[in-house]
Each structure stands twice: as C-alpha cells, then as structure tokens.
Scaffold this motif. Sequence first.
Motif, PDB file in Angstrom:
ATOM      1  N   UNK A  24      25.918  75.452  43.779  1.00 36.85           N
ATOM      2  CA  UNK A  24      26.438  74.325  43.463  1.00 36.85           C
ATOM      3  C   UNK A  24      26.197  73.103  44.310  1.00 36.85           C
ATOM      4  N   UNK A  25      25.944  73.374  45.858  1.00 40.24           N
ATOM      5  CA  UNK A  25      25.486  72.548  46.777  1.00 40.24           C
ATOM      6  C   UNK A  25      24.363  71.774  46.275  1.00 40.24           C
ATOM      7  N   UNK A  26      23.376  72.832  45.657  1.00 40.75           N
ATOM      8  CA  UNK A  26      22.142  72.266  45.338  1.00 40.75           C
ATOM      9  C   UNK A  26      22.279  71.341  43.934  1.00 40.75           C
ATOM     10  N   UNK A  27      23.143  71.646  43.121  1.00 37.60           N
ATOM     11  CA  UNK A  27      23.638  70.757  42.140  1.00 37.60           C
ATOM     12  C   UNK A  27      23.900  69.233  42.293  1.00 37.60           C
ATOM     13  N   UNK A  28      24.742  69.230  43.199  1.00 34.68           N
ATOM     14  CA  UNK A  28      25.477  67.864  43.873  1.00 34.68           C
ATOM     15  C   UNK A  28      24.906  67.226  44.869  1.00 34.68           C
ATOM     16  N   UNK A  29      23.843  67.834  45.198  1.00 33.12           N
ATOM     17  CA  UNK A  29      23.249  67.067  46.653  1.00 33.12           C
ATOM     18  C   UNK A  29      21.862  67.085  46.590  1.00 33.12           C
ATOM     19  N   UNK A  30      20.946  66.263  47.460  1.00 35.20           N
ATOM     20  CA  UNK A  30      19.684  66.442  47.251  1.00 35.20           C
ATOM     21  C   UNK A  30      19.426  67.632  48.437  1.00 35.20           C
ATOM     22  N   UNK A  31      18.317  68.141  48.290  1.00 37.90           N
ATOM     23  CA  UNK A  31      17.928  69.366  49.176  1.00 37.90           C
ATOM     24  C   UNK A  31      18.122  69.084  50.913  1.00 37.90           C
ATOM     25  N   UNK A  41      29.121  90.633  55.193  1.00 32.79           N
ATOM     26  CA  UNK A  41      28.318  90.323  54.356  1.00 32.79           C
ATOM     27  C   UNK A  41      27.535  91.285  53.278  1.00 32.79           C
ATOM     28  N   UNK A  42      28.012  92.353  53.467  1.00 32.63           N
ATOM     29  CA  UNK A  42      27.291  93.387  52.551  1.00 32.63           C
ATOM     30  C   UNK A  42      27.608  93.634  51.165  1.00 32.63           C
ATOM     31  N   UNK A  43      28.759  93.196  50.966  1.00 31.10           N
ATOM     32  CA  UNK A  43      29.144  93.282  49.589  1.00 31.10           C
ATOM     33  C   UNK A  43      28.879  92.384  48.692  1.00 31.10           C
ATOM     34  N   UNK A  44      28.611  93.104  47.308  1.00 37.01           N
ATOM     35  CA  UNK A  44      28.094  92.244  45.964  1.00 37.01           C
ATOM     36  C   UNK A  44      29.051  90.829  45.887  1.00 37.01           C
ATOM     37  N   UNK A  45      30.205  91.233  45.771  1.00 38.31           N
ATOM     38  CA  UNK A  45      31.115  90.042  45.502  1.00 38.31           C
ATOM     39  C   UNK A  45      31.266  88.896  46.461  1.00 38.31           C
ATOM     40  N   UNK A  46      31.156  89.478  47.631  1.00 36.64           N
ATOM     41  CA  UNK A  46      30.850  88.227  48.814  1.00 36.64           C
ATOM     42  C   UNK A  46      29.530  87.201  48.625  1.00 36.64           C
ATOM     43  N   UNK A  47      28.705  88.285  48.578  1.00 38.93           N
ATOM     44  CA  UNK A  47      27.252  87.598  48.452  1.00 38.93           C
ATOM     45  C   UNK A  47      27.095  87.045  47.105  1.00 38.93           C
ATOM     46  N   UNK A  48      27.666  87.067  45.942  1.00 39.86           N
ATOM     47  CA  UNK A  48      27.629  86.469  44.800  1.00 39.86           C
ATOM     48  C   UNK A  48      28.421  85.184  45.040  1.00 39.86           C
ATOM     49  N   UNK A  49      29.431  85.010  45.473  1.00 40.01           N
ATOM     50  CA  UNK A  49      30.265  83.766  45.896  1.00 40.01           C
ATOM     51  C   UNK A  49      29.439  82.781  46.925  1.00 40.01           C
ATOM     52  N   UNK A  50      28.517  83.448  47.673  1.00 36.28           N
ATOM     53  CA  UNK A  50      27.906  82.707  48.744  1.00 36.28           C
ATOM     54  C   UNK A  50      26.557  82.193  47.871  1.00 36.28           C
ATOM     55  N   UNK A  51      26.153  82.932  46.747  1.00 36.74           N
ATOM     56  CA  UNK A  51      24.846  82.490  46.066  1.00 36.74           C
ATOM     57  C   UNK A  51      25.546  81.607  45.042  1.00 36.74           C
ATOM     58  N   UNK A  52      26.688  81.329  44.601  1.00 34.41           N
ATOM     59  CA  UNK A  52      27.267  80.281  43.686  1.00 34.41           C
ATOM     60  C   UNK A  52      27.478  78.954  44.379  1.00 34.41           C
ATOM     61  N   UNK A  53      28.115  79.288  45.614  1.00 28.49           N
ATOM     62  CA  UNK A  53      28.051  78.122  46.532  1.00 28.49           C
ATOM     63  C   UNK A  53      27.068  77.565  46.783  1.00 28.49           C
ATOM     64  N   UNK A  54      25.786  77.850  47.277  1.00 29.90           N
ATOM     65  CA  UNK A  54      24.502  77.609  47.379  1.00 29.90           C
ATOM     66  C   UNK A  54      24.104  76.829  46.069  1.00 29.90           C
ATOM     67  N   UNK A  92      24.471  73.903  53.853  1.00 23.86           N
ATOM     68  CA  UNK A  92      25.082  75.270  53.541  1.00 23.86           C
ATOM     69  C   UNK A  92      24.295  76.395  54.091  1.00 23.86           C
ATOM     70  N   UNK A  93      24.676  77.239  54.637  1.00 17.95           N
ATOM     71  CA  UNK A  93      23.969  78.629  55.097  1.00 17.95           C
ATOM     72  C   UNK A  93      23.785  79.608  54.090  1.00 17.95           C
ATOM     73  N   UNK A  94      22.810  80.444  54.059  1.00 15.18           N
ATOM     74  CA  UNK A  94      22.778  81.278  52.945  1.00 15.18           C
ATOM     75  C   UNK A  94      23.239  82.639  53.728  1.00 15.18           C
ATOM     76  N   UNK A  95      23.284  83.792  52.938  1.00 13.67           N
ATOM     77  CA  UNK A  95      23.846  84.925  53.650  1.00 13.67           C
ATOM     78  C   UNK A  95      23.065  85.554  54.827  1.00 13.67           C
ATOM     79  N   UNK A  96      21.756  85.440  55.073  1.00 19.29           N
ATOM     80  CA  UNK A  96      21.004  85.664  56.210  1.00 19.29           C
ATOM     81  C   UNK A  96      21.438  84.847  57.335  1.00 19.29           C
ATOM     82  N   UNK A  97      21.366  83.567  57.168  1.00 22.06           N
ATOM     83  CA  UNK A  97      21.933  82.593  58.447  1.00 22.06           C
ATOM     84  C   UNK A  97      23.297  82.970  58.757  1.00 22.06           C
ATOM     85  N   UNK A  98      24.257  83.245  57.803  1.00 20.24           N
ATOM     86  CA  UNK A  98      25.568  83.663  58.010  1.00 20.24           C
ATOM     87  C   UNK A  98      25.634  84.889  58.935  1.00 20.24           C
TER      88      UNK A  98
END
Length: 156
Positions: free
Chosen positions: A28-35, A13-26, A40-46
Amino acid sequence: MEIENMEIREDDLSGAETRGLIARHLADMRETSPEESCHALDADALQDPSVTFWSAWIDGRVAGIGALKRLDAVNGEVKSMRVEDAFRGSGVGRALVRHIIRTARRHGLRAIWLETGAQPEFAAARGLYASEGFVECGPFASYREDPHSVFMRLDL
C-alpha cells in the motif's frame, strides 16, 4: 479505549498473519508514495534490536501492527502502524498508538516522532496522531524535507 477481546502482544514477526499484514502495508505504501518517499520497514528491518514490534489480535485474527524504534536514549519513532482493513475504524489503531506512547514513557523516552504520508489516503492516520497529541514538525533523524511526508512529534 478498551476493545473487547483485543490483545496487544510483543511479536517476533514469525507468524504468517503478521508477516502478511506487513507485506500488505508495504504494498500500500508503494502504491501511494514514490519509492524514495516510502519509509516503511520490511519484516527483516523490524527485527532490528532497536525496534520493538507489537501486533493486536481480536478473536484469533491479527487486527493491527505497530512498532517503536529507539533513535537514542531519549527519542523514539513510531513505525509500521497499520490496521487490517476489516478492523479499520474500530479503535485498534488508537489502542496501538496509546500502547506505544505508554511503553515509550515507561522506558524514559522524552519524545516520540513519526513520519506519515501527506496524501489524502493518510488523512485518517494524521487525524489519529493529532488527536493523541502529536504535532507537525520538521524532518528528524535522517529524514529530509519531502512533499510526500508529514513529520510529527509528541513530547512525553
């Protein structure tokens, strides 16, 4: 399913591309579901020692991500499954799910579980999991009944 030029690798999880996809995933999850329904886990939790995280790469581009969280000695949970938009429908998600299942079996797990959304935006994910043998079940681990969640289990 074998996708030409795809490599699935354990990722720190040190690469910018991987971290960027995790951020987009999070996001999207927040757009479709109540908090309170976003699990979904963030990069630190992963990066927790109980989690093994993989990224899929095609021609030098991150195509997808997925993780397996060990719940106990015999149970695991699929976490952070996401395919980059440009690669959706190409089989990347299926390849990642199968990789996670093989790894779980190799490590002696007896079942793997997952939580995904109940909304229409998650229909393709639910269909993928069902086609790989996951069946709907009740909440597991610390999850509770939630109208925004679907829980699934695969006995290995």
